[in-house]
Design an enzyme around this catalytic site. Structure first.
Site, short mmCIF file in Angstrom:
data_model
loop_
_atom_site.label_atom_id
_atom_site.label_comp_id
_atom_site.label_asym_id
_atom_site.label_seq_id
_atom_site.Cartn_x
_atom_site.Cartn_y
_atom_site.Cartn_z
N LEU A 1 0.83 -1.21 0.00
CA LEU A 1 0.00 0.00 0.00
C LEU A 1 0.86 1.25 0.00
CD1 LEU A 1 -2.64 -1.06 2.68
CD2 LEU A 1 -3.01 -0.85 0.23
N GLY A 2 2.06 1.10 0.47
CA GLY A 2 2.93 2.27 0.51
C GLY A 2 4.05 2.07 1.50
N GLU A 3 4.85 3.09 1.62
CA GLU A 3 5.98 3.01 2.53
C GLU A 3 5.72 3.89 3.73
OE1 GLU A 3 10.50 1.94 2.38
OE2 GLU A 3 9.22 2.07 0.62
N GLY A 4 5.79 3.35 4.91
CA GLY A 4 5.55 4.13 6.12
C GLY A 4 6.84 4.51 6.79
N GLY A 5 6.71 4.98 7.99
CA GLY A 5 7.87 5.45 8.72
C GLY A 5 9.00 4.44 8.81
N PHE A 6 8.68 3.21 9.13
CA PHE A 6 9.74 2.24 9.39
C PHE A 6 9.66 0.99 8.54
CE2 PHE A 6 9.92 4.80 13.19
CZ PHE A 6 11.28 5.01 13.29
N VAL B 1 7.56 -1.14 4.88
CA VAL B 1 6.53 -1.18 3.84
C VAL B 1 5.21 -1.64 4.44
CG1 VAL B 1 5.95 -2.16 1.59
CG2 VAL B 1 8.33 -1.71 2.18
N ASP C 1 5.20 13.07 14.87
CA ASP C 1 5.31 13.10 13.41
C ASP C 1 3.95 13.37 12.78
OD1 ASP C 1 6.64 13.07 11.03
OD2 ASP C 1 6.74 10.88 10.87
N LYS D 1 2.14 -3.42 8.56
CA LYS D 1 3.42 -2.77 8.35
C LYS D 1 4.54 -3.67 8.84
CE LYS D 1 4.34 1.66 9.51
NZ LYS D 1 4.69 2.75 10.43
#
Ligand code: NAG
Ligand code: NAG
Ligand code: NAG
Ligand code: NAG
Ligand code: NAG
Ligand code: NAG
Ligand code: NAG
Ligand code: NAG
Ligand code: NAG
EC number: 2.7.11.1
Length: 889
Positions: free
Chosen positions: A591-596, A598, A711, A614
């Site tokens: 779905l996307g790349e998060g803070g820490f 994929v 954040d 995640k």
């Protein structure tokens, strides 16, 4: 110094007597109350000198006595000022006026003491609008009256104006006047405007008022020795822009006596910290020749705030502030400086100063107010305290009522009504059913007749009803008996309970012992059953998960369990890595790349629940222990505006967090227009901002220990199917203990552009850092600008907004995709709030609770006036924040 408005008749006669006995101007919407007008006097009557139509105040107030100024003053006092109403009894006495909701009113309360009581005492008291303090009125013993003015937008169709005793002196009022104003004039970003001063610049001594001023403002003259007067005999057009400044105010102006010197105007505030709004009115009085020009800059505290202004000949231009100003040490200085090209000096016709007064106290829900007033009318109750808002302020709560006002976010509601021993007659009032939050109702010891109404059974909140010692007849409705079985406590007279005589009465002596024994053993059985049910019910919740608290009462649902007893819950939420793979169909759909790491789409096996998984990347700086601690913490954070953690996986090499799935992606995605071209409407954006703010407020004060998100950014605000916003990615959050308001962390973390400059400098972490980041998000919502854009005039969004604000045109700040489809009042409010949040100094930022209140207010005003914008092109704007960029102050 709100200048005491001299009501000396001499002056008034000079102004009015000759010209204005003419037919009174249209007074549509005016409310003009002559307080204490004697009952034998004609009402309404036309005040001969002003042409104003005054009415007696008697039908707008239930209390007070009538007074009359000292005989010696009668000859020089206008009829309307002659009488007054004073309030020796009760702490709070209120006028209740019928108004139109959402109308901007100029309201004036005037008190002329005139030694009416022969005490030569100087009364001083407070004036409230509804539940909020408006001002303190110190009447003085002078022979002139004192007037207080405010520009107020009505919140409902009913307006309470209350006089509140503050010492031993007796409050009183001579006049109460309301004048509707154009609803797009005197706008503020928040709060109401208290008049500080209003001048027209002329060496004449007269006061200009109604009917010259169709809005009935009172203009005092002001002139300084460094000025020279210019004037015209032609009547200017004053109807442009909606301010309707009187023509004779605009026909004179002051220029500096020394042609080449700048024009300067100073005013000193009573309180140096007051925020003010200033209105400058210009109309050129000289017809300029082809080789002449008049152009000048406008300066506030020595800084240019408006460049190159040229007034129109015989045409009004009003220049106003868009955001509140402050004056250094309370000394306000306005300068007008001719530009190089100008052949003529600058001038000014008129100026108004207002201070901002905020009305933060929410007032009781209107449905409850209508209902309780209906009950009051039904029983003809004439209690002294039953005036004004029923619940708030708490110190003036009506006798016999209890209310909940749990927090600052929800309107107070009436929860208890005690009218025991008050001599009530007639039926049980039907209005009671509209008190939908009523828990306790006590009508005992009265003379009530008729039946017990069925509606009591339908009032879901009721837990206690006392109707004993009345003359009620008929039986208890079945539905109510059923409620009683379910736990409602109901007290009624025995004769009512036994109607029509079929139950056990007090004459139980006659019953055989057998039956008594049977009855009592039945009682025992019932008691045992009840106890069992009770125990069972009590036990149940501990097996259940804590439900997410409802969005409007975040503070009630403080999660205060300690970390140690979490093991059961954590186990249930723990998944193995193979389960994670199954869930995500072998990490099929990223779905996307998060803070820490994929994020992958997934489904919880055996249920239709979609999740976002995640996987933390190996290189993540987080250690296993920190991860574990974080998970345990997050599992206990439940709020509708926080993306909830469904579970986790902690096999040593594979750490994963499993969140609820948010089908509408993130806020940034929508702002950037990637989402199928549909643009988020302004009120949707405000709703999203409210949601996100509630989520943050919960982190800051709702949960224990409280947390800082660290954040906050538009990509971390996710939207579910219904576009409810939820805050995501607590990857960086840190909790901190109560009482320890800030903490120094070694690694500065966060996203560039959103990062609190103070945190960056000091490394001190506090809730206020989230507020800063939230301010940046708000600016994105408003402007749809990139947070940092080196190609722009000003690369950071706060600098850019401040820069654009100074050009004074909101349409260039707003996201062009909105196509002007918003209400400028709510936009200004949101802008000001955003800039306050993004203030470089954390001390000047509001906290999240204040942000929530303000945003809700914004949303409310947007929804009220949806689809309308009233930014007049004739009304120029200026903003005075050149210095403290990016602060809005
Ligand atoms: C102002 O009043 C007009 C006419 O009553 C109304 O249509 C409009 O919505 C109002 N605007 C605001 C900002 O309240
Ligand atoms: C004043 O200006 C307005 C707007 O330009 C116009 O509609 C109106 O007719 C003018 N009034 C007079 C008296 O000239
Ligand atoms: C007029 O003002 C100018 C500029 O401030 C100053 O230089 C000049 O001395 C003043 N003239 C008089 C007569 O005060
Ligand atoms: C403008 O022209 C008039 C004559 O038409 C002259 O008397 C006046 O001095 C001129 N003013 C300026 C500022 O040049
Ligand atoms: C007043 O302003 C309007 C609009 O700007 C303009 O059309 C009109 O000519 C002006 N009237 C005068 C007398 O300057
Ligand atoms: C002064 O006037 C000239 C001619 O009208 C114009 O070109 C110039 O831009 C003006 N300068 C300023 C600073 O307004
Ligand atoms: C007041 O209460 C009624 C009934 O509970 C509710 O429908 C209404 O929305 C409330 N009004 C406000 C402004 O909250
Ligand atoms: C209760 O409230 C409703 C709607 O607000 C109103 O129509 C009704 O008349 C009220 N009932 C009583 C008895 O006051
Ligand atoms: C109740 O009303 C009746 C008749 O109206 C009257 O006789 C009686 O005194 C009243 N009781 C009380 C306690 O007021």
């Amino acid at each position: 110094m709100e200048s005491p408005h001299a009501v000396l008749l001499v002056v008034l006669i000079a102004t009015f007597a000759i010209s204005n006995l003419v037919q009174a101007e249209d007074q549509e919407g005016f409310i003009s109350l002559d307080c204490g007008l004697a009952p034998n006097e004609v009402s309404p009557y036309i005040e001969p000198f002003t042409g104003l139509r005054f009415s007696s105040d008697s039908s707008f107030i239930q209390s007070g006595k009538i007074g009359r100024v000292d005989k010696s003053l009668e000859a020089t006092t206008l009829k309307s000022y002659m009488t007054l109403r004073y309030f020796p009894d009760g702490k709070r006495n209120c006028y209740n006026l019928i108004v139109k909701q959402g109308t901007t009113y100029l309201m004036r309360a005037t008190a002329l003491y005139g030694n009416y009581d022969g005490l030569n005492n100087s009364p001083k008291f407070d004036l409230y609008i509804g539940a909020n303090l408006w001002t303190t009125l110190d009447t003085g013993i002078s022979l002139t009256g004192v007037a207080k003015e405010i520009i107020y937008i009505t919140r409902s169709n009913s307006l309470d104006v209350c006089l509140v005793k503050t010492d031993t002196s007796t409050p009183f009022l001579s006049l109460l006047e309301l004048r509707p104003l154009d609803n797009d004039t005197y706008l503020t970003s928040s709060g109401s405007l208290k008049k500080f001063s209003r001048y027209y610049l002329s060496n004449s001594e007269s006061i200009i008022a109604y009917p010259d001023d169709v809005k009935d403002r009172i203009w005092e003259s002001r002139f300084e020795s460094e000025w020279k007067q210019i004037s015209t005999t032609l009547k200017p057009n004053n109807s442009i822009g909606g301010y309707f400044v009187p023509q004779n105010v605009l026909m004179t102006a002051a220029i500096p006596a020394n042609d080449s010197a700048p024009f300067s105007f100073t005013e000193e505030l009573d309180s140096p910290t007051d925020e003010i709004y200033v209105y400058l009115h210009f109309s050129e009085v000289q017809s300029l020749q082809a080789n002449e020009s008049r152009e000048f800059d406008i300066l506030w505290s020595g800084e240019v705030v408006y460049e190159g202004f040229s007034p129109n000949y015989l045409n009004i231009t009003t220049i106003k502030t868009n955001t509140p100003l402050t004056c250094e040490d309370g000394k306000c200085n306005l300068g007008l400086r001719r530009t190089k090209n100008s052949t003529l000096p600058p001038f000014l016709n008129a100026i108004e100063f207002y201070t901002v007064v905020k009305f933060p106290q929410l007032e009781t829900n209107g449905t409850d107010v209508v209902a309780i007033k209906d009950i009051k009318a039904t029983y003809e109750l004439n209690r002294n305290t039953w005036q004004g808002d029923p619940c708030v302020p708490q110190k003036f709560r009506w006798d016999g009522l209890d209310c909940n006002s749990l927090d600052t976010l929800t309107l107070p509601r009436i929860t208890s009504l005690n009218l025991s021993s008050t001599g009530l007659k007639g039926n049980i009032a039907a209005g009671i059913q509209n008190l939908t939050h009523l828990e306790k109702l006590d009508l005992s010891n009265n003379n009530l007749t008729g039946g017990i109404p069925e509606f009591l059974a339908n009032m879901k909140s009721l837990t206690f009803i006392n109707l004993s010692n009345n003359n009620l007849n008929g039986s208890i409705p079945q539905a109510l008996l059923k409620r009683e079985k379910e736990g409602l406590k109901l007290s009624v007279d025995e004769k009512t309970r036994c109607f029509p005589g079929s139950c056990v009465t007090t004459t139980k002596k006659k019953f055989p012992v057998m039956i008594v024994a049977l009855v009592s053993s039945a009682v025992v059985v019932i008691v045992v059953v009840l106890v069992l049910i009770f125990v069972f019910k009590k036990k149940k919740p501990s097996n259940l998960e804590a439900l997410p608290p409802s969005s409007n009462t975040p503070r009630e649902n403080v999660t205060s369990t300690s970390i140690s007893d979490t093991s059961i819950e954590t186990k249930r939420k723990r998944f193995s890595y193979s389960e994670v793979l199954e869930m995500t169909k072998n990490l099929q759909r990223p779905l996307g790349e998060g803070g820490f790491g994929v994020v992958y789409h997934g489904d919880i096996m055996g249920s239709s629940q979609q999740v976002a998984v995640k996987l933390l990347s190996q290189s993540s700086t987080q250690g296993y222990k920190e991860f574990k601690a974080e998970v345990e913490l997050l599992l206990r954070v439940h709020h509708i505006n926080l993306v909830s953690l469904v579970g986790y996986c902690d096999e040593r090499d594979h750490l994963a967090l499993i969140y609820e799935y948010m089908s509408n992606k993130d806020l940034k995605h929508h702002l950037s227009g990637k989402h199928g071209g549909s643009v988020l409407k302004w009120n949707t954006r405000l709703q999203i901002a409210v949601d996100a703010a509630l989520g943050l407020e919960y982190l800051h004060i709702g949960c224990r220990p409280s947390m800082v998100h660290r954040d906050v950014k538009s990509t971390n605000i996710l939207l579910d199917e219904q576009f409810t916003a939820k805050i995501a990615d607590f990857g960086l959050s840190r909790s901190f203990q109560l009482g320890d308001e800030s903490q120094v962390s070694t690694v500065v973390a966060g996203t560039p552009g959103y990062l609190d400059p103070e945190y960056y400098r000091t490394g001190r972490l506090a809730e206020m850092s989230d507020v800063y980041s939230f301010g940046i998000v708000l600016l994105e919502i408003i402007t749809n600008q990139r947070v940092i854009d080196p190609a722009r005039e000003k690369s950071h969004i706060t600098d850019w907004t401040a820069f654009m604000l100074n050009r004074g045109d909101i349409t260039r700040i707003m996201d062009p995709n909105l196509h002007g489809d918003y209400n400028s009042r709510s936009v200004w409010r949101a802008l000001e709030l955003a800039m306050m949040c993004a203030n470089p100094s954390s001390e000047k930022r509001p906290n999240m609770s204040q942000v929530v209140i303000e945003l809700k207010e914004c949303l409310r005003s947007e929804n009220k006036t949806e689809g309308m914008d009233s930014h007049s092109s004739y009304e120029q704007s200026m903003s005075f924040d050149t210095k403290a960029v990016p602060s809005a102050r």
